[in-house]
Design a protein around this motif. Structure first.
Motif: not given
Length: 172
Positions: A38-41, A46-51, A118-121, A170-172
């Protein structure tokens, strides 16, 4: 028989070519490692989350003061540079104005070459490590720096390095 040996040598050489092989696409090389959500992220590796994201400044302090070895960390930062040959590494802006190099676990995925700013996690292993002069020169070549700049690299660098298991762009 000679023709078969030559063909075999050609394939072995092709398999050994790593970061130095060029790609005409600015997108990541491994489509299996990229998923749009969603939202172009975009997710790479490995799939990670933002927590549980730690600030880059806190992460650097923790790793620099930590025991020897690596620490599993998740942090967030702005991309300063990306390997322009294949997307096989990136550097992130540190609060002191310097950069931290990020490579990708087992060369399992690559980043798009057009993500500077761009921002990355990122989640993975951070540690204090020494980067050799040869590796630093290789990275400088990948970045497209002029020969004069590359030749000025004469000392190894001791700094925090990061091997990412997964990246969120992140899509900014």
């Amino acid at each position: 028989m000679l023709q078969k040996k030559s063909l075999l040598l050609f394939f072995v050489a092709a398999l050994l070519v790593g970061c130095n092989s060029s790609s005409s696409s600015p997108q990541a090389e491994s489509s299996d490692a990229v998923q749009l959500v969603d939202n172009g992220v975009q997710h790479f590796g490995e799939k990670i989350d933002e927590s549980g994201v730690m600030s880059l400044d806190d992460m650097l302090s923790k790793v620099s003061m930590g025991e020897t070895g690596s620490m599993k960390i998740k942090t967030k930062a702005e991309v300063e540079a990306v390997c322009q040959v294949k997307g096989c590494w990136m550097t992130l802006k540190k609060p002191d104005g310097n950069t931290m190099r990020v490579t990708f676990k087992d060369y399992g995925f690559f980043m798009p070459k057009d993500i500077v700013g761009k921002t990355v996690i990122i989640e993975g292993e951070a540690k204090v490590d020494t980067t050799t002069v040869d590796d630093l020169r290789h990275y400088a070549e990948d970045e497209g720096l002029p020969r004069e700049e590359i030749e000025k690299i004469t000392e190894p660098e001791v700094d925090v390095t990061f091997i990412a298991d997964g990246v969120i762009l992140k899509n900014q």
